[in-house]
Design an enzyme around this catalytic site. Structure first.
Site, PDB file in Angstrom:
ATOM      1  N   LYS A 127     -54.491  22.937  16.899  1.00  0.00           N
ATOM      2  CA  LYS A 127     -53.171  22.332  17.084  1.00  0.00           C
ATOM      3  C   LYS A 127     -53.209  20.827  16.772  1.00  0.00           C
ATOM      4  O   LYS A 127     -54.186  20.162  17.118  1.00  0.00           O
ATOM      5  CB  LYS A 127     -52.811  22.587  18.554  1.00  0.00           C
ATOM      6  N   LYS A 159     -52.558  14.619  20.182  1.00  0.00           N
ATOM      7  CA  LYS A 159     -52.817  13.192  20.377  1.00  0.00           C
ATOM      8  C   LYS A 159     -54.281  12.943  20.681  1.00  0.00           C
ATOM      9  O   LYS A 159     -54.794  11.859  20.461  1.00  0.00           O
ATOM     10  CB  LYS A 159     -52.027  12.689  21.594  1.00  0.00           C
ATOM     11  N   LYS A 166     -58.894  21.115  28.711  1.00  0.00           N
ATOM     12  CA  LYS A 166     -58.982  19.675  28.968  1.00  0.00           C
ATOM     13  C   LYS A 166     -60.180  19.317  29.830  1.00  0.00           C
ATOM     14  O   LYS A 166     -60.772  18.252  29.662  1.00  0.00           O
ATOM     15  CB  LYS A 166     -57.700  19.167  29.642  1.00  0.00           C
TER      16      LYS A 166
HETATM   17  P1  TYM Z   1     -47.057  16.970  25.453  1.00  0.00           P
HETATM   18  O1  TYM Z   1     -46.865  15.534  25.802  1.00  0.00           O
HETATM   19  O2  TYM Z   1     -48.439  17.438  25.128  1.00  0.00           O
HETATM   20  O3  TYM Z   1     -46.126  17.367  24.234  1.00  0.00           O
HETATM   21  C1  TYM Z   1     -44.734  17.083  24.243  1.00  0.00           C
HETATM   22  C2  TYM Z   1     -43.987  18.209  23.546  1.00  0.00           C
HETATM   23  O4  TYM Z   1     -44.460  18.380  22.213  1.00  0.00           O
HETATM   24  C3  TYM Z   1     -44.861  19.728  22.002  1.00  0.00           C
HETATM   25  N1  TYM Z   1     -46.026  19.747  21.116  1.00  0.00           N
HETATM   26  C4  TYM Z   1     -46.114  20.456  19.990  1.00  0.00           C
HETATM   27  N2  TYM Z   1     -45.239  21.298  19.397  1.00  0.00           N
HETATM   28  C5  TYM Z   1     -45.614  21.859  18.224  1.00  0.00           C
HETATM   29  N3  TYM Z   1     -46.830  21.633  17.634  1.00  0.00           N
HETATM   30  C6  TYM Z   1     -47.733  20.802  18.198  1.00  0.00           C
HETATM   31  N4  TYM Z   1     -48.901  20.571  17.607  1.00  0.00           N
HETATM   32  C7  TYM Z   1     -47.388  20.172  19.435  1.00  0.00           C
HETATM   33  N5  TYM Z   1     -48.028  19.299  20.253  1.00  0.00           N
HETATM   34  C8  TYM Z   1     -47.189  19.061  21.272  1.00  0.00           C
HETATM   35  C9  TYM Z   1     -45.209  20.256  23.380  1.00  0.00           C
HETATM   36  O5  TYM Z   1     -45.114  21.657  23.433  1.00  0.00           O
HETATM   37  C10 TYM Z   1     -44.182  19.566  24.245  1.00  0.00           C
HETATM   38  O6  TYM Z   1     -42.968  20.266  24.240  1.00  0.00           O
HETATM   39  N6  TYM Z   1     -47.002  19.262  29.889  1.00  0.00           N
HETATM   40  C11 TYM Z   1     -46.159  18.709  28.850  1.00  0.00           C
HETATM   41  C12 TYM Z   1     -45.229  17.608  29.327  1.00  0.00           C
HETATM   42  C13 TYM Z   1     -44.380  17.956  30.486  1.00  0.00           C
HETATM   43  C14 TYM Z   1     -43.224  18.777  30.477  1.00  0.00           C
HETATM   44  C15 TYM Z   1     -42.726  18.769  31.792  1.00  0.00           C
HETATM   45  C16 TYM Z   1     -42.574  19.504  29.470  1.00  0.00           C
HETATM   46  C17 TYM Z   1     -44.535  17.511  31.757  1.00  0.00           C
HETATM   47  N7  TYM Z   1     -43.545  18.001  32.543  1.00  0.00           N
HETATM   48  C18 TYM Z   1     -41.592  19.512  32.162  1.00  0.00           C
HETATM   49  C19 TYM Z   1     -41.438  20.226  29.841  1.00  0.00           C
HETATM   50  C20 TYM Z   1     -40.955  20.227  31.154  1.00  0.00           C
HETATM   51  C21 TYM Z   1     -47.051  18.113  27.778  1.00  0.00           C
HETATM   52  O7  TYM Z   1     -48.179  17.774  28.008  1.00  0.00           O
HETATM   53  O8  TYM Z   1     -46.432  17.904  26.591  1.00  0.00           O
END
Ligand code: TYM
Length: 345
Positions: free
Chosen positions: A207, A210, A114
């Site tokens: 991957k 967003k 990032k």
């Molecule tokens: P984020 O917002 O990027 O994504 C949310 C969830 O979606 C999953 N994900 C995917 N799974 C499969 N294929 C993909 N291409 C894909 N893109 C996203 C992510 O693995 C996630 O489960 N840091 C985290 C948010 C967060 C969090 C937490 C998660 C903040 N605090 C505490 C669990 C527990 C994030 O940026 O997810």
């Protein structure tokens, strides 16, 4: 004192949710809601580690909340809320800033991706992001965290933080009656969604995300039927027909991804999808895939649109969830302060 099983997970409100979020995490969240006490958060404090336009952020927080509900999360059963309304997240993150080591954070691949080349210009928040994520989970002493594969390294860090805190303060923790110095649990990643790593429709080695500048790379939960069909039709493929079994997908990332998406959406295995489509050209497979995707996502998109037309109702859901979340986190924060040696009066 026994540790109760509790589920925590979150998604960033940085645009609308996509198929990767849905298949990698959401489907599992809905499943776990049937058996566990679950807390599902819209992690707005994580979102602002990179610049967000305030108006767009407000819209995105409500839209992600709507997508949670539209996908099948029940705000009466599970706790749905946005992170910034519960002060324990930011508060516990500070304690963890003092527990986690620079060397641990320096290993985080997501920060490197990032921040890119201009690392000096990245926010301090982006660097400390994994500590806030550990705080999200441990502010509720959550034991299970359903996520996609890309969050694995962050969860390992959360486990390291929990363990170091327990070790550093073992005497105080045991004096409080916790056996074996076990105040924070070791949160377990649950990486078992139907597709734990959904790839970009434009490049099967990247991957689905967003932040990809091309909207054609992802299917958003709010895309209408026509847009979903067009994105699938334009998805990158290779010139060969589909193989007749999953082993034949090796070295064919785009084909593997599309078959994986079909299988996940239809609740089948890749082999059974290929038993049906093996030997066919992508053009006919893509038509069927579009039908399956529209059938599954169309109603969710429509429900998101309906829910977001009443923002006051969404805000009520978030207020209710935040109040319930605070009730769980507040006594845990009090104990953290006692354990560390701070005075509460
Ligand atoms: P984020 O917002 O990027 O994504 C949310 C969830 O979606 C999953 N994900 C995917 N799974 C499969 N294929 C993909 N291409 C894909 N893109 C996203 C992510 O693995 C996630 O489960 N840091 C985290 C948010 C967060 C969090 C937490 C998660 C903040 N605090 C505490 C669990 C527990 C994030 O940026 O997810």
């Amino acid at each position: 004192m026994e540790l109760k099983e509790r589920v925590f997970s979150g998604m960033q409100p940085t645009g609308s949710l996509h198929l990767g979020n849905y298949l990698g995490a959401m489907v599992q969240w809905i499943e776990m809601q049937k058996t566990h006490a679950c807390i599902y958060c819209v992690v707005d404090l994580h979102a602002i580690t990179v610049w967000q336009d305030p108006k767009e952020l407000r819209d995105a927080i409500r839209q992600v909340t709507a997508a949670y509900i539209a996908s099948g999360l029940d705000p009466k059963k599970s706790i749905l809320f946005n992170q910034s309304q519960v002060a324990a997240h930011a508060e516990l993150a500070w304690f963890f800033n003092c527990v986690a080591r620079l060397g641990w954070l320096n290993r985080m691949t997501q920060f490197k991706e990032k921040a890119g080349k201009d690392r000096e210009n990245a926010s301090v928040g982006l660097y400390a992001y994994p500590n806030l994520m550990a705080a999200d989970i441990l502010a509720y002493r959550a034991t299970h965290v359903p996520v996609g594969e890309d969050q694995k390294q962050h969860l390992e860090l959360a486990r390291d933080i929990a363990q170091k805190f327990n070790n550093d303060f073992r005497a105080e923790i045991e004096a409080k009656g916790y056996k074996d110095g076990l105040f924070f649990p070791q949160p377990e990643p649950v990486i078992t969604g139907p597709a734990t790593r959904v790839m970009s429709l434009r490049d099967g080695t990247k991957k689905m995300s967003k932040s990809d500048p091309s909207d054609l790379s992802r299917i958003n939960l709010t895309d209408d039927a026509e847009t979903i069909a067009r994105k699938i039709q334009k998805a990158k493929t290779d010139p060969e027909p589909l193989p007749s079994e999953a082993a034949g997908l090796a070295g064919r990332p785009e084909a593997d991804n599309l078959v994986g998406i079909y299988a996940a959406l239809a609740g089948k295995t890749k082999d059974s999808v290929l038993a049906e489509f093996g030997g066919q050209q992508f053009s006919s497979f893509k038509k069927s895939l579009a039908e399956v995707a529209v059938g599954r996502l169309g109603p969710i998109g429509a429900e998101v649109r309906r829910l977001t037309s009443d923002p006051a109702e969404i805000d009520r859901v978030l207020a209710d969830g935040s109040a319930r979340a605070r009730t769980i986190a507040a006594p845990i924060m009090d104990e953290v302060k006692d354990i560390v040696g701070l005075i509460r009066s």
